[in-house]
Write an enzyme that holds these catalytic residues in place. Structure first.
Site, short mmCIF file in Angstrom:
data_model
loop_
_atom_site.label_atom_id
_atom_site.label_comp_id
_atom_site.label_asym_id
_atom_site.label_seq_id
_atom_site.Cartn_x
_atom_site.Cartn_y
_atom_site.Cartn_z
CB THR A 181 -0.87 0.01 1.29
OG1 THR A 181 -1.90 -0.97 1.16
CG2 THR A 181 -1.52 1.33 1.58
NE ARG A 237 -9.36 -7.24 1.23
CZ ARG A 237 -8.36 -6.41 1.51
NH1 ARG A 237 -7.95 -5.55 0.61
NH2 ARG A 237 -7.77 -6.46 2.67
CB ILE A 238 -13.92 -3.07 0.31
CG1 ILE A 238 -14.74 -3.01 -1.00
CG2 ILE A 238 -13.53 -1.67 0.77
CD1 ILE A 238 -16.12 -2.42 -0.82
N GLY A 239 -10.69 -3.38 1.34
CA GLY A 239 -9.81 -3.41 2.51
C GLY A 239 -10.00 -2.22 3.42
CB THR A 265 0.92 -0.69 4.81
OG1 THR A 265 1.16 -1.86 4.00
CG2 THR A 265 2.14 -0.42 5.68
N GLY A 266 -0.91 -3.28 5.67
CA GLY A 266 -0.94 -4.62 6.25
C GLY A 266 -2.30 -5.23 6.01
CE LYS A 267 -5.77 -11.26 5.74
NZ LYS A 267 -6.43 -11.53 4.53
N GLY A 268 -5.66 -5.73 5.76
CA GLY A 268 -6.67 -4.71 6.01
C GLY A 268 -7.81 -5.15 6.91
N1 ASP Z 1 -3.99 -2.68 3.74
C1 ASP Z 1 -4.09 -3.13 2.38
C2 ASP Z 1 -5.37 -3.87 2.22
O1 ASP Z 1 -5.69 -4.70 3.04
C3 ASP Z 1 -2.99 -4.00 1.94
C4 ASP Z 1 -1.61 -3.69 2.48
O2 ASP Z 1 -1.35 -2.63 2.95
O3 ASP Z 1 -0.76 -4.55 2.41
O4 ASP Z 1 -6.03 -3.67 1.22
#
Ligand code: ASP
Length: 316
Positions: free
Chosen positions: A176, A204-206, A227-230
Site C-alpha cells: 500500500t 473485496r474492500i480493505g 499498511t498490512g492485512k486490512g
Molecule cells: N492494507 C491493504 C489492504 O488490506 C494491503 C496492504 O497494505 O498490504 O487492502
C-alpha cells in the site's frame, strides 16, 4: 510558520532482500525520495498538509515499485480494483474510493469526493464515473498491470493450490502507499492508496478506503496511514485507535502506534505497519514485518528513506 513534518510508506512485508535486485531496491528508494520531495516542497512553501499528502501519494501511485495505481496488485480474476482515501485533520472531512478500475490516480478522486462534500465513499463504476465527471485522467484497466504483479498473482495461485498461501512472501501478497503531514498552520492530514492484495476475491474492500481504519487524521491528535492485512486494520479501527490513545490516554505517538502494531496486530500473526505524525511534528513509523518502504523529513529538512533496518539519508 510553525513546525512542518512529513512521513510516507510504500507498504510493509517480509520483503526478503532477494525478492528484488539491488537496483530495484535502489530504484524504489529513489521514488520514495521523489514522493517526499513532492510533499515537502508544498509544506515548505506554506501549503496545506492535505495538498502535501496527496502530492506524495500521487508520486507513489505513478511508480511501478509500490502496490497502488500503476503496478497495483491483481485480484483473483486478474483485475485491478483500487482503493484510496484522504482525510483533513482540520475539519475531519474525508473522501474515499473503492473498487475503481479506470482512474489513473485514485487519491485524486478521493480528494474530489471530499471536496464535493456529500458522500465520503464511492465505489465501483459509479466512482469511476465520478472521476471522469470530475475531469480526472482516465486509463484503460491494463494501464495498471506490470509483469511483476502478473507473476505475483501466478505465484499466489500456485500457493493457494498447494495450500501454502500463508507461506507466500508478504511482498507477493500485498502493499500500500500512504502519507501523513503536519503543515505550518498546525493542521494534519493523511492519505492512503492501494491495490489491496494479490489474488484477493473480486469485490473485496480493505481498510484503505475506510476512514478510521487505514487512514485517519485529527488536529491536536495525529495523522495515520496504515499498511498490512486490512481486515485487521478494520477490526481494530487502527487509525482511530492510535489517535484515541494519544488523545484520551495521553500516550506519546510512538507508544500508541507501537502498542497497536507490535501488540494488538502482532498477536494475529499478520504483517502490519503504519506511519504517523503528531500535532507536535513527532513522527513514528513502526512495522512488525521484516521491512517497510518508508521515508520521512525532519523539521530541519533532512530526508531519510528506508526499506529494512538501515536508514539512508538522501538529498533528493
Ligand atoms: N492494507 C491493504 C489492504 O488490506 C494491503 C496492504 O497494505 O498490504 O487492502
Amino acid at each position: 510558520m510553525g513546525k512542518i513534518a512529513l512521513a510516507i510508506h510504500g507498504g510493509c512485508g517480509v520483503m526478503a532482500k532477494l525478492d528484488l535486485s539491488d537496483e530495484e531496491w535502489a530504484a524504489a528508494r529513489v521514488d520514495l525520495g521523489r514522493a517526499l520531495k513532492a510533499g515537502w516542497e508544498i509544506l515548505r512553501a506554506g501549503g496545506t498538509a492535505l495538498d502535501a499528502v496527496q502530492a506524495a501519494v500521487v508520486v507513489m501511485e505513478d511508480s511501478p515499485h509500490f502496490n497502488a495505481g500503476y503496478g497495483a496488485a491483481l485480484n483473483t480474476n486478474g483485475k485491478h480494483e483500487l482503493d484510496a482515501s484522504i482525510m483533513d485533520g482540520r475539519t475531519l472531512e474525508a473522501g474515499a474510493v473503492t473498487l475503481v478500475r479506470r482512474i489513473r490516480n485514485p487519491i485524486k478522486a478521493a480528494r474530489k469526493i471530499m471536496e464535493n462534500g456529500d458522500a465520503i465513499l464511492l465505489g465501483g463504476e459509479a466512482a469511476d464515473d465520478f472521476g471522469r465527471g470530475a475531469g480526472l485522467d482516465m486509463v484503460e484497466p491494463d494501464y495498471f498491470t506490470t509483469e511483476r504483479r502478473v507473476k505475483a498473482l501466478a505465484a499466489m495461485k500456485a500457493h493457494a493450490a498447494a495450500g501454502t498461501a500463508a507461506k507466500a512472501s508478504e511482498s507477493e501478497k500485498h502493499g500500500t502507499v500512504g502519507a501523513v503531514a503536519l503543515d505550518g498552520a498546525g493542521h494534519l492530514a493523511a492519505a492512503t492508496s492501494t491495490g489491496g492484495y494479490n489474488n484477493k476475491p473480486e469485490g473485496r474492500i480493505g481498510d484503505t478506503p475506510i476512514i478510521g481504519a487505514g487512514t485517519y487524521a485529527r488536529d491536536g491528535a495525529c495523522a495515520v496511514s496504515g499498511t498490512g492485512k486490512g481486515e485487521y486494520f478494520m477490526r481494530y479501527a487502527v487509525g482511530h485507535e492510535v489517535a484515541a490513545r494519544v488523545s484520551y490516554l495521553g500516550e506519546s505517538l510512538e507508544k500508541a502506534a507501537a502498542k497497536v502494531i507490535q501488540e494488538d496486530l502482532k498477536q494475529h500473526d499478520i504483517g502490519a505497519g503504519l506511519v504517523a505524525v503528531g500535532a507536535d511534528g513527532s513522527i513514528t513509523a513502526p512495522y512488525n514485518t521484516d521491512g517497510m518502504f518508508r521515508g520521512w523529513v525532519t523539521p530541519e529538512g533532512k530526508f531519510h528513506v528506508a526499506t529494512h533496518g538501515e536508514v539512508f539519508p538522501i538529498n533528493p
